[in-house]
Scaffold this motif. Structure first.
Motif, PDB file in Angstrom:
ATOM      1  N   GLY A  18      34.384 -47.268   1.287  1.00  0.00           N
ATOM      2  CA  GLY A  18      34.174 -48.060   0.078  1.00  0.00           C
ATOM      3  C   GLY A  18      35.260 -49.087  -0.147  1.00  0.00           C
ATOM      4  N   ALA A  19      35.986 -49.420   0.910  1.00  0.00           N
ATOM      5  CA  ALA A  19      37.110 -50.355   0.814  1.00  0.00           C
ATOM      6  C   ALA A  19      36.954 -51.475   1.832  1.00  0.00           C
ATOM      7  CB  ALA A  19      38.422 -49.610   1.059  1.00  0.00           C
ATOM      8  N   SER A  20      37.804 -52.483   1.715  1.00  0.00           N
ATOM      9  CA  SER A  20      37.896 -53.530   2.729  1.00  0.00           C
ATOM     10  C   SER A  20      39.136 -53.233   3.555  1.00  0.00           C
ATOM     11  CB  SER A  20      38.005 -54.913   2.066  1.00  0.00           C
ATOM     12  OG  SER A  20      36.839 -55.218   1.332  1.00  0.00           O
ATOM     13  N   LEU A  21      38.918 -52.767   4.787  1.00  0.00           N
ATOM     14  CA  LEU A  21      40.019 -52.319   5.627  1.00  0.00           C
ATOM     15  C   LEU A  21      40.386 -53.394   6.661  1.00  0.00           C
ATOM     16  CD1 LEU A  21      38.895 -48.646   6.389  1.00  0.00           C
ATOM     17  CD2 LEU A  21      40.139 -49.530   4.405  1.00  0.00           C
ATOM     18  N   PHE A  22      41.685 -53.575   6.835  1.00  0.00           N
ATOM     19  CA  PHE A  22      42.197 -54.533   7.811  1.00  0.00           C
ATOM     20  C   PHE A  22      43.146 -53.779   8.743  1.00  0.00           C
ATOM     21  CE2 PHE A  22      41.267 -56.748   3.873  1.00  0.00           C
ATOM     22  CZ  PHE A  22      40.475 -57.815   4.304  1.00  0.00           C
ATOM     23  N   PHE A  23      42.717 -53.627   9.997  1.00  0.00           N
ATOM     24  CA  PHE A  23      43.486 -52.850  10.966  1.00  0.00           C
ATOM     25  C   PHE A  23      44.405 -53.772  11.772  1.00  0.00           C
ATOM     26  CE2 PHE A  23      39.433 -50.568  10.409  1.00  0.00           C
ATOM     27  CZ  PHE A  23      39.905 -49.314  10.037  1.00  0.00           C
ATOM     28  N   LYS A  24      45.721 -53.574  11.643  1.00  0.00           N
ATOM     29  CA  LYS A  24      46.689 -54.329  12.441  1.00  0.00           C
ATOM     30  C   LYS A  24      46.847 -53.599  13.763  1.00  0.00           C
ATOM     31  CE  LYS A  24      49.994 -57.466  13.068  1.00  0.00           C
ATOM     32  NZ  LYS A  24      49.646 -58.821  13.522  1.00  0.00           N
ATOM     33  N   ALA A  25      46.308 -54.188  14.835  1.00  0.00           N
ATOM     34  CA  ALA A  25      46.174 -53.498  16.118  1.00  0.00           C
ATOM     35  C   ALA A  25      47.443 -53.590  16.960  1.00  0.00           C
ATOM     36  CB  ALA A  25      44.981 -54.046  16.887  1.00  0.00           C
ATOM     37  N   GLU A  26      48.470 -52.835  16.558  1.00  0.00           N
ATOM     38  CA  GLU A  26      49.709 -52.790  17.332  1.00  0.00           C
ATOM     39  C   GLU A  26      49.544 -51.994  18.626  1.00  0.00           C
ATOM     40  OE1 GLU A  26      53.049 -54.316  16.698  1.00  0.00           O
ATOM     41  OE2 GLU A  26      51.370 -55.508  15.975  1.00  0.00           O
ATOM     42  N   SER A  27      48.396 -51.362  18.799  1.00  0.00           N
ATOM     43  CA  SER A  27      48.062 -50.738  20.081  1.00  0.00           C
ATOM     44  C   SER A  27      47.929 -51.797  21.165  1.00  0.00           C
ATOM     45  CB  SER A  27      46.761 -49.950  19.953  1.00  0.00           C
ATOM     46  OG  SER A  27      45.742 -50.750  19.369  1.00  0.00           O
ATOM     47  N   LEU A  28      47.772 -53.051  20.765  1.00  0.00           N
ATOM     48  CA  LEU A  28      47.652 -54.166  21.711  1.00  0.00           C
ATOM     49  C   LEU A  28      48.953 -54.954  21.831  1.00  0.00           C
ATOM     50  CD1 LEU A  28      44.082 -55.420  20.704  1.00  0.00           C
ATOM     51  CD2 LEU A  28      44.710 -53.820  22.515  1.00  0.00           C
ATOM     52  N   GLN A  29      50.027 -54.413  21.285  1.00  0.00           N
ATOM     53  CA  GLN A  29      51.340 -55.058  21.376  1.00  0.00           C
ATOM     54  C   GLN A  29      51.890 -54.899  22.789  1.00  0.00           C
ATOM     55  OE1 GLN A  29      53.827 -57.322  20.921  1.00  0.00           O
ATOM     56  NE2 GLN A  29      53.379 -56.897  18.749  1.00  0.00           N
ATOM     57  N   ARG A  30      52.869 -55.706  23.160  1.00  0.00           N
ATOM     58  CA  ARG A  30      53.531 -55.538  24.445  1.00  0.00           C
ATOM     59  C   ARG A  30      54.122 -54.130  24.510  1.00  0.00           C
ATOM     60  NH1 ARG A  30      56.625 -61.127  26.160  1.00  0.00           N
ATOM     61  NH2 ARG A  30      56.202 -60.275  28.241  1.00  0.00           N
ATOM     62  N   GLY A  31      53.915 -53.468  25.640  1.00  0.00           N
ATOM     63  CA  GLY A  31      54.372 -52.090  25.757  1.00  0.00           C
ATOM     64  C   GLY A  31      53.442 -51.102  25.085  1.00  0.00           C
ATOM     65  N   GLY A  32      52.368 -51.588  24.471  1.00  0.00           N
ATOM     66  CA  GLY A  32      51.370 -50.699  23.892  1.00  0.00           C
ATOM     67  C   GLY A  32      51.676 -50.143  22.519  1.00  0.00           C
ATOM     68  N   ALA A  33      52.710 -50.669  21.818  1.00  0.00           N
ATOM     69  CA  ALA A  33      53.040 -50.133  20.495  1.00  0.00           C
ATOM     70  C   ALA A  33      53.935 -51.104  19.720  1.00  0.00           C
ATOM     71  CB  ALA A  33      53.743 -48.778  20.617  1.00  0.00           C
ATOM     72  N   PHE A  34      53.962 -50.914  18.409  1.00  0.00           N
ATOM     73  CA  PHE A  34      54.780 -51.744  17.518  1.00  0.00           C
ATOM     74  C   PHE A  34      56.258 -51.704  17.879  1.00  0.00           C
ATOM     75  CE2 PHE A  34      55.501 -47.589  15.783  1.00  0.00           C
ATOM     76  CZ  PHE A  34      56.739 -47.647  15.163  1.00  0.00           C
ATOM     77  N   LYS A  35      56.684 -50.685  18.588  1.00  0.00           N
ATOM     78  CA  LYS A  35      58.104 -50.476  18.880  1.00  0.00           C
ATOM     79  C   LYS A  35      58.752 -51.668  19.588  1.00  0.00           C
ATOM     80  CE  LYS A  35      58.873 -46.080  17.589  1.00  0.00           C
ATOM     81  NZ  LYS A  35      59.983 -45.650  16.718  1.00  0.00           N
ATOM     82  N   PHE A  36      57.962 -52.456  20.303  1.00  0.00           N
ATOM     83  CA  PHE A  36      58.534 -53.604  21.010  1.00  0.00           C
ATOM     84  C   PHE A  36      59.202 -54.563  20.037  1.00  0.00           C
ATOM     85  CE2 PHE A  36      58.372 -57.898  22.731  1.00  0.00           C
ATOM     86  CZ  PHE A  36      58.974 -57.722  23.965  1.00  0.00           C
ATOM     87  N   ARG A  37      58.663 -54.681  18.842  1.00  0.00           N
ATOM     88  CA  ARG A  37      59.209 -55.612  17.852  1.00  0.00           C
ATOM     89  C   ARG A  37      60.670 -55.283  17.527  1.00  0.00           C
ATOM     90  NH1 ARG A  37      55.147 -58.390  14.968  1.00  0.00           N
ATOM     91  NH2 ARG A  37      53.035 -57.764  15.515  1.00  0.00           N
ATOM     92  N   GLY A  38      60.909 -54.034  17.136  1.00  0.00           N
ATOM     93  CA  GLY A  38      62.258 -53.632  16.763  1.00  0.00           C
ATOM     94  C   GLY A  38      63.210 -53.603  17.936  1.00  0.00           C
ATOM     95  N   ALA A  39      62.711 -53.159  19.094  1.00  0.00           N
ATOM     96  CA  ALA A  39      63.569 -53.085  20.274  1.00  0.00           C
ATOM     97  C   ALA A  39      64.036 -54.466  20.701  1.00  0.00           C
ATOM     98  CB  ALA A  39      62.823 -52.399  21.417  1.00  0.00           C
ATOM     99  N   TYR A  40      63.105 -55.406  20.767  1.00  0.00           N
ATOM    100  CA  TYR A  40      63.482 -56.760  21.190  1.00  0.00           C
ATOM    101  C   TYR A  40      64.443 -57.391  20.183  1.00  0.00           C
ATOM    102  CZ  TYR A  40      63.217 -61.348  23.331  1.00  0.00           C
ATOM    103  OH  TYR A  40      63.546 -62.532  23.963  1.00  0.00           O
ATOM    104  N   ASN A  41      64.148 -57.219  18.899  1.00  0.00           N
ATOM    105  CA  ASN A  41      64.999 -57.797  17.867  1.00  0.00           C
ATOM    106  C   ASN A  41      66.418 -57.251  17.948  1.00  0.00           C
ATOM    107  OD1 ASN A  41      65.375 -59.454  15.449  1.00  0.00           O
ATOM    108  ND2 ASN A  41      65.566 -57.520  14.351  1.00  0.00           N
ATOM    109  N   ALA A  42      66.538 -55.924  18.143  1.00  0.00           N
ATOM    110  CA  ALA A  42      67.859 -55.294  18.180  1.00  0.00           C
ATOM    111  C   ALA A  42      68.660 -55.722  19.403  1.00  0.00           C
ATOM    112  CB  ALA A  42      67.713 -53.770  18.149  1.00  0.00           C
TER     113      ALA A  42
END
Length: 329
Positions: free
Chosen positions: A45-69
Motif C-alpha cells: 500500500g506504499a510507493s516503494l523505491f529500491f536503491k539497488a546497491e546490489s549492483l554497486q561495484r564489488g556487489g554492495a554499498f560497501k565500495f562507497r565507504g571503502a573508496y572514500n576512506a
C-alpha cells in the motif's frame, strides 16, 4: 594521546562529509539504479523505491565507504597499505578500492566467510588472513598486523569517512526521487544506517529513518532502546553481513539522534524477500541486503500511503547457498 588526537580519533561525520564523499567517489562508484515494483507497491500500500546497491561495484554499498576512506589518506599512509576486517562485502570493497588506487591491501576474514566473498576479495588482489570469529577478536588480529606493518586500518563501519561514503547511497536516492516519508536500511555495525540518516535528515527533514537487523542479532535495537551501546555474543543468521556484536562509537550517536527505531526480522522473512526479488524483479539480493525490504514486506514498519526508500545493500551470495535457502523454505 592528546585531547585533540582523541577528538580527531572519534570525529563524528556530518552531512557536509557526505557531500564531500559524493565528490570524492564520483566517477568511481556506480550511481546505482532506483527500481520500483507495482506488485510490491500493491502488497504494501506504499510507493516503494529500491536503491539497488546490489549492483554497486564489488556487489554492495560497501565500495562507497571503502573508496572514500582510502582516497582520503595522504600519500605516505597509502604507501604503507591498508588493513580491513570483514565477513565479505567490506573485504571486497576495500580490496577493489585499494586496487583502483594502487594501494596494497590485507583483509582479515572469518574462516567461515562465504566462499564467493573470499574468492572475490582475492580476485581484486588483496591478501586474505583468516581468523576464527567464535574464538578470536578480529580487532586484536587487525591491530597486531597494523603494528607490524604500519598499514592504515579501514574498519567496516566505525570510521568517519566510511560512514560518509555509505551515506551517498541515500543522498543519490533522494536526489533522484525527491522527498521521502520513510527510509529503511539494513543495520549491522551502523555505517550505512548512520550515513543514510545524515543524508535523509538533511535533504528530506521530515523523513523517518529505520534500521533493520536479523532477529538473532539485535544489539542495535537493544542499544537504541537502552540509550547506550549494548554488546552481544556473535549471532547466527543467514544475514552474514550483519553479524556484528555492537554498534560503533561513531555510528551510535548518529543513530540515537536521527533514527526513528530499529526493527528485526527472522531469517524466514529474508528468504521470502530474496524469493520476491528473484521471481518478481529478476534480481539476486543477498540475505543481509534484504533486511530493510523484509521489514517492509512483513509489516514491521507501517508504510501504507507513504513514499518509502529501501536500500538493497548487497547481492553477493553463492548460488548454491541461494538454492539451499529457497529449498529450505
Amino acid at each position: 594521546m592528546t585531547a585533540h588526537s582523541v577528538a580527531e580519533a572519534l570525529r563524528i561525520p556530518t552531512f557536509e562529509d557526505v557531500r564531500a564523499a559524493q565528490a570524492r567517489i564520483a566517477g568511481h562508484a556506480h550511481r546505482t539504479p532506483v527500481l520500483t515494483s507495482r506488485t510490491a507497491d500493491r502488497l504494501t500500500g506504499a510507493s516503494l523505491f529500491f536503491k539497488a546497491e546490489s549492483l554497486q561495484r564489488g556487489g554492495a554499498f560497501k565500495f562507497r565507504g571503502a573508496y572514500n576512506a582510502i582516497a582520503a589518506l595522504d600519500p605516505a599512509a597509502r604507501s604503507r597499505g591498508v588493513l580491513a576486517f570483514s565477513s565479505g562485502n567490506h573485504a571486497q570493497a576495500v580490496a577493489y578500492a585499494a586496487k583502483l588506487l594502487g594501494v596494497g591491501a590485507t583483509i582479515i576474514m572469518p574462516s567461515d566467510a562465504p566462499t564467493v566473498k573470499v574468492a572475490g576479495t582475492r580476485g581484486y588482489g588483496a591478501e586474505v588472513v583468516f581468523y576464527d570469529r567464535y574464538k578470536e577478536d578480529r580487532r586484536e588480529v587487525t591491530q597486531r598486523l597494523a603494528s607490524e606493518t604500519g598499514a592504515a586500518i579501514i574498519p567496516p563501519f566505525d570510521h568517519a569517512e566510511v560512514i560518509a561514503g555509505q551515506g551517498t547511497a541515500v543522498l543519490e536516492l533522494i536526489e533522484e526521487v525527491g522527498n521521502l516519508d520513510i527510509v529503511v536500511t539494513p543495520l549491522g555495525g551502523g555505517g550505512l544506517l548512520a550515513g543514510s540518516a545524515l543524508a535523509a535528515k538533511a535533504l528530506s527533514p521530515g523523513c523517518r529513518v529505520f534500521g533493520v537487523e536479523p532477529e538473532a542479532g539485535n544489539d542495535g535495537q537493544q542499544s537504541f532502546e537502552k540509550g547506550e551501546i549494548v554488546e552481544i555474543a556473535v549471532p547466527r543468521s543467514i544475514a552474514d553481513g550483519a553479524l556484528t556484536t555492537a554498534l560503533g562509537l561513531r555510528t551510535f550517536p548518529i543513530i540515537r539522534e536521527k533514527v526513528e527505531a530499529v526493527e528485526t526480522v527472522p531469517d524466514e522473512a529474508l528468504v521470502s524477500a530474496m524469493r520476491f526479488f528473484a521471481e518478481r524483479m529478476k534480481m539476486v539480493v543477498e540475505p543481509t541486503g534484504c533486511l530493510a525490504a523484509a521489514a517492509v514486506f512483513s509489516g514491521k514498519i507501517d508504510c501504507a500511503g507513504k513514499r518509502v526508500g529501501i536500500v538493497l545493500s548487497g547481492g553477493n551470495i553463492d548460488l548454491g547457498a541461494l538454492a539451499g535457502h529457497f529449498a529450505a523454505c
